[in-house]
Design an enzyme around this catalytic site. Structure first.
Site, PDB file in Angstrom:
ATOM      1  N   HIS A   1     -38.007  -7.179  18.208  1.00 39.21           N
ATOM      2  CA  HIS A   1     -36.885  -6.309  17.421  1.00 39.21           C
ATOM      3  C   HIS A   1     -37.018  -7.400  15.498  1.00 39.21           C
ATOM      4  O   HIS A   1     -37.263  -8.120  15.376  1.00 39.21           O
ATOM      5  CB  HIS A   1     -35.536  -6.976  17.947  1.00 39.21           C
ATOM      6  CG  HIS A   1     -34.848  -8.179  18.499  1.00 39.21           C
ATOM      7  ND1 HIS A   1     -35.628  -8.961  18.997  1.00 39.21           N
ATOM      8  CD2 HIS A   1     -33.638  -8.315  17.607  1.00 39.21           C
ATOM      9  CE1 HIS A   1     -34.892  -9.854  19.334  1.00 39.21           C
ATOM     10  NE2 HIS A   1     -34.064  -9.993  17.928  1.00 39.21           N
TER      11      HIS A   1
ATOM     12  N   HIS B   1     -34.168  -7.602  12.405  1.00 40.22           N
ATOM     13  CA  HIS B   1     -33.237  -7.757  11.851  1.00 40.22           C
ATOM     14  C   HIS B   1     -33.197  -6.508   9.958  1.00 40.22           C
ATOM     15  O   HIS B   1     -33.769  -7.406   9.208  1.00 40.22           O
ATOM     16  CB  HIS B   1     -33.196  -9.212  11.275  1.00 40.22           C
ATOM     17  CG  HIS B   1     -32.691  -9.815  13.159  1.00 40.22           C
ATOM     18  ND1 HIS B   1     -31.301  -9.985  13.649  1.00 40.22           N
ATOM     19  CD2 HIS B   1     -33.107 -10.709  14.101  1.00 40.22           C
ATOM     20  CE1 HIS B   1     -31.679 -10.844  15.436  1.00 40.22           C
ATOM     21  NE2 HIS B   1     -32.928 -10.571  14.617  1.00 40.22           N
TER      22      HIS B   1
END
Length: 145
Positions: A107, A109
């Site tokens: 992932h 950010h």
């Protein structure tokens, strides 16, 4: 967790992708999901995950998936900049426990930053109010190109 190992299909992002856990979506398509971090380091902190890959980190991701995520990060950062007018934006991605990774599903950010506001620690910020996250997600989504 180290940089190597088996993908855990019960990690929190896998549960969100399956619909087993809720999230506050900013946007999604068939391959990428962008949603608000419930422990935001800053106002407007968005997470992006692949909906098609089980890569645990950057070292495992398929090149085409990485390209899709990178474009999603770019689009989301541009929308956050338009919607929230921060002084800057940090894009972060952690790999392995020692590298700061806390959820072992690749992932990214997108964290809007303001010069006069301190950044909260990764994995140490308090849980945000759901209604506040929904309002921020709406503002960022409305600014998507």
């Amino acid at each position: 967790m180290s940089l190597t190992g088996a993908y855990d299909p019960d990690n929190v992002f896998a549960k969100i992708l399956r619909g087993d856990l809720p999230c506050v979506k900013v946007w999604e398509d068939d391959r990428v999901l962008a949603f608000m971090d419930v422990f935001p380091q800053s106002e407007g902190h968005v997470l992006l995950v692949s909906k098609v890959s089980t890569a645990r980190n950057l070292l495992e991701v398929e090149p085409a998936v990485l390209a899709e995520l990178a474009e999603g990060v770019r689009r989301t950062a541009r929308a956050a900049a338009r919607a929230l007018t921060p002084d800057g934006i940090s894009v972060m991605q952690y790999n392995g426990d020692a590298g700061g990774q806390t959820v072992f599903h690749l992932h990214f950010h997108v964290v809007p930053r303001w010069a006069d506001r301190a950044l909260k620690g990764h994995g140490h910020a308090p849980m945000a109010d759901a209604e506040t996250l929904k309002a921020l997600a709406g503002r960022i989504a409305a600014a998507m190109d």
